[in-house]
Write a protein that holds these residues in place. Structure first.
Motif, PDB file in Angstrom:
ATOM      1  N   ARG A  10      26.777   2.066 -15.097  1.00  0.00           N
ATOM      2  CA  ARG A  10      26.850   1.808 -16.532  1.00  0.00           C
ATOM      3  C   ARG A  10      28.170   2.225 -17.175  1.00  0.00           C
ATOM      4  N   LEU A  14      28.985   2.610 -21.320  1.00  0.00           N
ATOM      5  CA  LEU A  14      29.279   3.906 -21.942  1.00  0.00           C
ATOM      6  C   LEU A  14      30.671   3.923 -22.559  1.00  0.00           C
ATOM      7  N   ARG A  18      31.696   4.278 -26.763  1.00  0.00           N
ATOM      8  CA  ARG A  18      32.670   5.261 -27.263  1.00  0.00           C
ATOM      9  C   ARG A  18      33.969   4.592 -27.728  1.00  0.00           C
ATOM     10  N   CYS A  62      32.440  11.686 -16.437  1.00  0.00           N
ATOM     11  CA  CYS A  62      31.424  12.340 -17.262  1.00  0.00           C
ATOM     12  C   CYS A  62      32.062  13.154 -18.377  1.00  0.00           C
ATOM     13  N   LEU A  65      33.586  10.683 -21.044  1.00  0.00           N
ATOM     14  CA  LEU A  65      32.568   9.969 -21.815  1.00  0.00           C
ATOM     15  C   LEU A  65      31.502  10.893 -22.405  1.00  0.00           C
ATOM     16  N   ASP A  66      31.644  12.194 -22.163  1.00  0.00           N
ATOM     17  CA  ASP A  66      30.686  13.191 -22.645  1.00  0.00           C
ATOM     18  C   ASP A  66      29.256  12.780 -22.283  1.00  0.00           C
ATOM     19  N   CYS A  67      29.058  12.598 -20.961  1.00  0.00           N
ATOM     20  CA  CYS A  67      27.745  12.180 -20.471  1.00  0.00           C
ATOM     21  C   CYS A  67      27.442  12.901 -19.160  1.00  0.00           C
ATOM     22  N   THR A  68      26.319  12.608 -18.578  1.00  0.00           N
ATOM     23  CA  THR A  68      25.940  13.180 -17.286  1.00  0.00           C
ATOM     24  C   THR A  68      25.982  12.079 -16.226  1.00  0.00           C
ATOM     25  N   ASP A  71      23.469   9.465 -16.769  1.00  0.00           N
ATOM     26  CA  ASP A  71      23.780   8.452 -17.789  1.00  0.00           C
ATOM     27  C   ASP A  71      24.620   7.328 -17.186  1.00  0.00           C
ATOM     28  N   LEU A  72      25.513   7.684 -16.278  1.00  0.00           N
ATOM     29  CA  LEU A  72      26.399   6.691 -15.644  1.00  0.00           C
ATOM     30  C   LEU A  72      25.684   5.857 -14.585  1.00  0.00           C
ATOM     31  N   THR A  74      21.959   4.760 -13.279  1.00  0.00           N
ATOM     32  CA  THR A  74      20.503   4.747 -13.407  1.00  0.00           C
ATOM     33  C   THR A  74      19.919   4.229 -12.101  1.00  0.00           C
TER      34      THR A  74
END
Length: 110
Positions: A10, A14, A18, A62, A65-68, A71-72, A74
């Motif tokens: 993803r 993401l 942003r 991560c 994009l300030d994600c885990t 999140d990237l 699935t």
């Protein structure tokens, strides 16, 4: 029972969430965090689904994009129907293969 595992990459979604829509917008963020990739490598990361990805690149994405990682990437899994191997026969129905019983009678009688 065998299971089929699949995943969805993803990164493009993401990035768009942003406000990043091009590879050129992502590259400086990677470089400032010490990840040196060519523009074609970054393009493949953004536009395709990688089969291999180093952990430093994943961690950097991560951070950018300030994600885990969840999140990237699935994931999903589902059971597969059991398949017969090539040459393997289905279970044998013995009743269907059993010959009919013959009655022996002396000659001339019926």
């Amino acid at each position: 029972m065998p299971r089929q595992i699949s995943y969805r990459w993803r990164l493009r979604e993401l990035m768009a969430a942003r406000g990043m829509f091009t590879v050129a917008e992502l590259m400086p963020h990677l470089t400032e965090r010490g990840i040196t990739l060519s523009s074609s490598q970054v393009h493949r990361l953004v536009s395709g689904t990688p089969e291999r990805l180093s952990l430093p690149v994943l961690a950097t994405l991560c951070d950018i994009l300030d994600c885990t990682p969840a999140d990237l990437i699935t994931t999903s899994a589902q059971n597969l129907l059991a398949r017969r191997a090539a040459g393997e026969e289905a279970p044998i129905n013995l009743a269907a293969r059993r010959p009919t019983r013959v009655r022996l009678t002396p000659e001339g009688e019926r």
